[in-house]
Design a protein around this motif. Sequence first.
Motif, PDB file in Angstrom:
ATOM      1  N   LEU A  56      -6.320  32.869  13.479  1.00 15.37           N
ATOM      2  CA  LEU A  56      -5.833  32.409  14.782  1.00 15.37           C
ATOM      3  C   LEU A  56      -5.740  33.567  15.766  1.00 15.37           C
ATOM      4  O   LEU A  56      -6.090  33.437  16.932  1.00 15.37           O
ATOM      5  CB  LEU A  56      -4.459  31.738  14.617  1.00 15.37           C
ATOM      6  N   VAL A  57      -5.274  34.724  15.280  1.00 13.54           N
ATOM      7  CA  VAL A  57      -5.143  35.887  16.162  1.00 13.54           C
ATOM      8  C   VAL A  57      -6.494  36.247  16.775  1.00 13.54           C
ATOM      9  O   VAL A  57      -6.628  36.428  17.991  1.00 13.54           O
ATOM     10  CB  VAL A  57      -4.572  37.096  15.385  1.00 13.54           C
ATOM     11  N   ALA A  58      -7.513  36.310  15.909  1.00 13.92           N
ATOM     12  CA  ALA A  58      -8.843  36.666  16.418  1.00 13.92           C
ATOM     13  C   ALA A  58      -9.388  35.579  17.331  1.00 13.92           C
ATOM     14  O   ALA A  58     -10.008  35.857  18.361  1.00 13.92           O
ATOM     15  CB  ALA A  58      -9.801  36.913  15.256  1.00 13.92           C
ATOM     16  N   ALA A  59      -9.131  34.314  16.961  1.00 14.43           N
ATOM     17  CA  ALA A  59      -9.675  33.196  17.746  1.00 14.43           C
ATOM     18  C   ALA A  59      -9.058  33.148  19.149  1.00 14.43           C
ATOM     19  O   ALA A  59      -9.731  32.767  20.112  1.00 14.43           O
ATOM     20  CB  ALA A  59      -9.439  31.875  17.016  1.00 14.43           C
ATOM     21  N   CYS A  60      -7.790  33.556  19.270  1.00 16.12           N
ATOM     22  CA  CYS A  60      -7.159  33.572  20.595  1.00 16.12           C
ATOM     23  C   CYS A  60      -7.915  34.509  21.526  1.00 16.12           C
ATOM     24  O   CYS A  60      -8.212  34.170  22.682  1.00 16.12           O
ATOM     25  CB  CYS A  60      -5.704  34.026  20.505  1.00 16.12           C
ATOM     26  N   GLY A  61      -8.235  35.691  21.027  1.00 18.82           N
ATOM     27  CA  GLY A  61      -8.965  36.649  21.848  1.00 18.82           C
ATOM     28  C   GLY A  61     -10.339  36.128  22.227  1.00 18.82           C
ATOM     29  O   GLY A  61     -10.757  36.209  23.389  1.00 18.82           O
ATOM     30  N   LEU A  62     -11.021  35.540  21.237  1.00 19.47           N
ATOM     31  CA  LEU A  62     -12.356  35.004  21.496  1.00 19.47           C
ATOM     32  C   LEU A  62     -12.293  33.890  22.541  1.00 19.47           C
ATOM     33  O   LEU A  62     -13.160  33.776  23.398  1.00 19.47           O
ATOM     34  CB  LEU A  62     -12.968  34.486  20.196  1.00 19.47           C
ATOM     35  N   THR A  63     -11.232  33.096  22.468  1.00 20.37           N
ATOM     36  CA  THR A  63     -11.098  32.007  23.444  1.00 20.37           C
ATOM     37  C   THR A  63     -11.047  32.553  24.865  1.00 20.37           C
ATOM     38  O   THR A  63     -11.660  31.997  25.776  1.00 20.37           O
ATOM     39  CB  THR A  63      -9.819  31.194  23.168  1.00 20.37           C
TER      40      THR A  63
END
Lengths: 320, 518
Positions: A56-63
Amino acid sequence: MRESIPSREWLQRNLNTIIPVSGLILLLIGLRIANPYFLASWDSVITLVYGMSFFLVAACGLTLVILMGSFDFSVPSVLKLSAMIFAVLYPSLGFLSIPAALAVSLVFGFVNGLLLARFNIPSFMATLATSMIAEGAAQVISGGYTRMITDPAFRALSTTMIAGLPSIFYWAIAIWLISIFLTFVTPFGRAIYAVGGNLVGARLAGINVKMVRILTFMVCSLFAGLSGILYASQIQAGHMQVGVLDMIPLFASVVVGGTALTGGVGGVHRTLLGVLIIRWLDSGLSMLAIDLNVRMIVFGVIAIVMAILTIDRRRIKIMK
Amino acid sequence: MDIQKQLLEAKNISKTFDNVVRALDAVTIEVRKNEILSVVGENGAGKSTLMKILVGVYPPDSGELYHIGQRIPFPRNPIEALRRGISIVYQERGVIPHLKVYQFLFLGLEEKFTRLGRLQLEKIIGIAKSVFDELGVRCDLGSYMYELPLSTQKMVEIAKAILSIRLAIGDSGAPDITPIIILDEPTAPLSIEERDELFQYLLNLKKNNSFIFVSHIIPEVMKFSDRIYVLRDGKLVAHHDLSVEKVSEEQLFREIVGRVSYYELYGGHEYGRAEAEGRPIILSVRNLTKKGYYQDITFDLREGECIGLFGPAGCGKSEIAKTLYGELLADSGKLIVDNKEISIKGEPHSRLRRGIGYFSGETGKELFLYWPIKKNVSIVNFEKIVRSPLKIVSVISFKAEKILAEKIVKKLRIKAPSVDTECYSLSGGSKQKVSVGKWLERSPKILILEDPTIGIDVGAREDIYEVLLEMKKNGISMILVSDDPKEYAILCDKIVLMRDGKIQKMYTNEEFKKVMEL
């Protein structure tokens, strides 16, 4: 006055919310039917939480990057490099290795942003190239070996139990909330949406497009680095397999949540749903002892289907 | 009418879109052999619709088409049009930059020159050479399209249109027909020298072809046309045969924009005359030059003053406006804002910080169509709506945002259910109001306006003028670029007359009105 029966128009407008929510419910029911052990005990819940938190942490940045209309393929590699720096430096620097890992991640974000903003290199190209650099760097500093860390303090960063859930979960939710705050109530967040939604308009409205692009890529890489640190702590090691197959699932979870790949539409709040769906599907399928390769096929198909469903065709005439 | 010379006649053509918008109303035009025929009019006058009917993109609702006196059906697609000798060169998107000249010339025509699946290169290049020799296009066939100057690119496009017609007619075995080439605003991206070059080329080709030249650039229309049709609001309002009569630029101008004078339309407005003399100078432009677009532009703008850059399209006025906002970079010169020199290479965001705002006249490009009104308004007004409760982060106050937007909606009489309405659902006039109105609360020191009322109805214009005049009264300086002389008369204190990229003259408001007979 809102009609009691949802109209066709209402359905269409909220399609990108309805799809992930109903998808998640269907998924839960389906997995529960297929596997009676799925979510049957608190331990299995914790397993799922471990599976989704760093993600989730990485996906937030990618979003954030996707909202801005760009791509960042370097996320898994930066994640790996950061995990590796953390693990390699931990014996000598202790927790001071965290700022070191984050600083390196920020440099990668800065370079990604600079390549796009200053040198006009399409972000998918630039980030693919920097991801190779990150991969190579991780290989070089670790010599290719797995770095095991047995210090309990190292592990405590992610696995301390608070109210029945591991601390990595709270880290992830905190990052998620910060991202939501950033995108919804700050001028910077508004600028991200503006650049992704209408580049020309954003420029004419006096938004410093180059600055926004660089900063967004830096935030994305910072989160990727943080994700790597948390993950290394969770598995007590840094190794070259970290993040290896995460690229497509990461994009899939952003898109499944309802953020369009075309930029400007969607939001970080949605990404939590996407991450839940993708990670639970992954865990569910592996609990059913389905082969990794088959799972990869499944994710590829999901990513394509969701991209088709969510891309905003009203606005793009030509897609490259 | 000399039937010998008549080539094509389109009679009583009408076209309505969506049962509402009357794009063309019983328009009759005639194309003669070996002439350059101009069709002029404002945006939305129906020029493009008429041309698209002639090449088979749209079917007309009613009307008749005659070819050398014989009635023929309207073409149903561009290929049928080609067979009747009609082809079109569009304003943009025509050229494919990374093809070689001969590849581009034969693009889509390769079929006819293929033997056993292999393109007969020698034959193609041979034909290309003879066509270019015949038409007088001078360029290397092997170079890439993007390497050619823009004017030569256009020439190649025109050569391609002629070649396509020849090949299409050759197929159908019809007799020798004079090709009709429609040129849709061909000179828009060209610099002044390139325009002349293109026109010399057209004059040369006239002996074997006819051209329909769609434009709103009056001087060049006057200079090179044999006849002119003027369209306004879908109707044919004038026809001039320049071999018989003489027409003045002013007359043509008035026919294009309509006869009603602004004083009748906006009788209530005294233009907001500022006692600008003696007020501090807020912007000094010194010797600003961009090669091929404008030269040696020098003027001073005082606080609360509005200066209009006036002249035919292509005179450089729009480029100056863009340069002032950093959308276009000047080659040399000085810009002094508020007694401080600023870099001529600055970008929009740095200009905005210096207190310069800009409206591009292209609402569709500028607005965030899928955002609600309030977000479109607040995008330049963050300073007014952010709060910093913790001193570290700035947070947008949604309440302040809403109040701000409501104020503007009310002031500009924007017709919308609420400030949460997404902009794409608004009418053209309301969109324009949102786009211009966002600057109202920002209060920049200088507001640069390009076509602030283009394509909107009278009522919406009135509302926009009212707000702009009020801003002026509050000390905001403006620079106006428009196609409409009346707009200058209403808003400007001084009018700078431009031609071919140079300043010709400076008028006061009164002098300007006298000259334009407003």
